[in-house]
Scaffold this motif. Structure first.
Motif, PDB file in Angstrom:
ATOM      1  N   HIS A  57       0.850  -1.189   0.000  1.00 55.95           N
ATOM      2  CA  HIS A  57       0.000   0.000   0.000  1.00 55.95           C
ATOM      3  C   HIS A  57       0.890   1.245   0.000  1.00 55.95           C
ATOM      4  O   HIS A  57       1.209   1.769  -1.052  1.00 55.95           O
ATOM      5  CB  HIS A  57      -0.951   0.003   1.195  1.00 55.95           C
ATOM      6  N   TYR A  58       1.341   1.659   1.180  1.00 58.37           N
ATOM      7  CA  TYR A  58       2.133   2.886   1.301  1.00 58.37           C
ATOM      8  C   TYR A  58       3.516   2.717   0.661  1.00 58.37           C
ATOM      9  O   TYR A  58       4.269   1.818   1.031  1.00 58.37           O
ATOM     10  CB  TYR A  58       2.265   3.251   2.782  1.00 58.37           C
ATOM     11  N   ASP A  76      -1.692  -6.003  -4.467  1.00 59.42           N
ATOM     12  CA  ASP A  76      -1.688  -4.540  -4.475  1.00 59.42           C
ATOM     13  C   ASP A  76      -2.936  -4.000  -3.772  1.00 59.42           C
ATOM     14  O   ASP A  76      -4.055  -4.200  -4.224  1.00 59.42           O
ATOM     15  CB  ASP A  76      -1.633  -4.044  -5.915  1.00 59.42           C
ATOM     16  N   SER A  78      -3.107  -0.654  -3.080  1.00 62.07           N
ATOM     17  CA  SER A  78      -2.900   0.791  -3.196  1.00 62.07           C
ATOM     18  C   SER A  78      -4.219   1.559  -3.228  1.00 62.07           C
ATOM     19  O   SER A  78      -4.263   2.733  -2.862  1.00 62.07           O
ATOM     20  CB  SER A  78      -2.069   1.111  -4.440  1.00 62.07           C
TER      21      SER A  78
END
Length: 226
Positions: A57-58, A76, A78
């Protein structure tokens, strides 16, 4: 020997690390000269582990770059943080099995390979098997503990041993949860209600690297307990 796929949780924001995560995701913070993520991946170098999946994510692109060329798949996240339970459910098509291992990447270990120990303890009728450690061998972790363990290995909530962030769990219960983002605790509560939540104690030492001050504690532990 049975092998299991593993999901390594690397999608958190790492806010407790303060300025250390301004320019990198928490799993790429170095401890004793190696990133937290690499310390975690070291544990997966065992015949017990099959496919390896890392969720993102980050600053996920930095983790992709760091692991480039390795036989690792990426889940993923995100678009939205899904927490541990939601993250595991999203990764299921990549893991393609049940039960699966999951491992937090914000801890270091001093002692035998915890994955080997956990997998050797798996048996019917377990739904989730959690690796726990007595507070006498915990470093850098506040609080009163997470679980009590019975003579039969079943877990109940209460002050006692600490959950290490490593588990082997069946995944069918994830489909009962109607939230996109949720904690693994919901899966464990369901397992406990069906007498299927178990634990096994880790015989070594374990350090929670959750805050900047924990880095020094982790390095001291690694120097003392290999």
């Amino acid at each position: 020997m049975t092998t299991y796929p593993i999901l390594l949780f690397a999608a958190g924001l790492g806010t407790r690390m303060g300025t250390l995560t301004h320019d990198r995701p928490k799993p790429l913070i170095p401890v004793a000269g190696r990133t937290l993520l690499d310390h975690a991946l070291d544990l997966t170098q065992t015949p017990r582990v099959g496919r390896r999946v890392v969720n993102l994510h980050y600053k996920g692109h930095m983790i992709r770059d760091h692991l480039a060329g390795q036989d690792i798949a990426f889940s993923d996240e995100s678009g939205a943080l899904l927490e541990t339970g939601g993250g595991l459910r999203k990764a299921l098509p990549l893991l393609n099995a049940s039960p699966v291992l999951t491992l937090n990447t914000d801890a270091v270990w001093g002692g035998p390979n915890p994955i080997d120990l956990l997998c050797a303890a798996w048996r019917e009728p377990m739904q989730s098997l959690l690796l726990i450690v007595p507070q006498s061998r915990v470093v850098g972790h506040p609080g009163k503990g997470d679980f009590l363990i019975g003579t039969d290995g079943r877990l109940t909530r209460g002050p006692g041993p600490v959950y290490t962030g490593l588990q082997l769990t069946r995944t069918d219960g994830l489909m009962k949860i109607d939230q996109p983002a949720f904690s693994m605790n919901l899966l464990w509560d369901d397992a406990a209600a069906n007498q299927g939540l178990f634990g096994v104690e880790y015989p070594g030492h374990w350090c929670d690297v959750g805050k900047p001050d924990s880095i020094r504690l982790a390095e001291e532990m690694l120097n003392t307990h290999v």
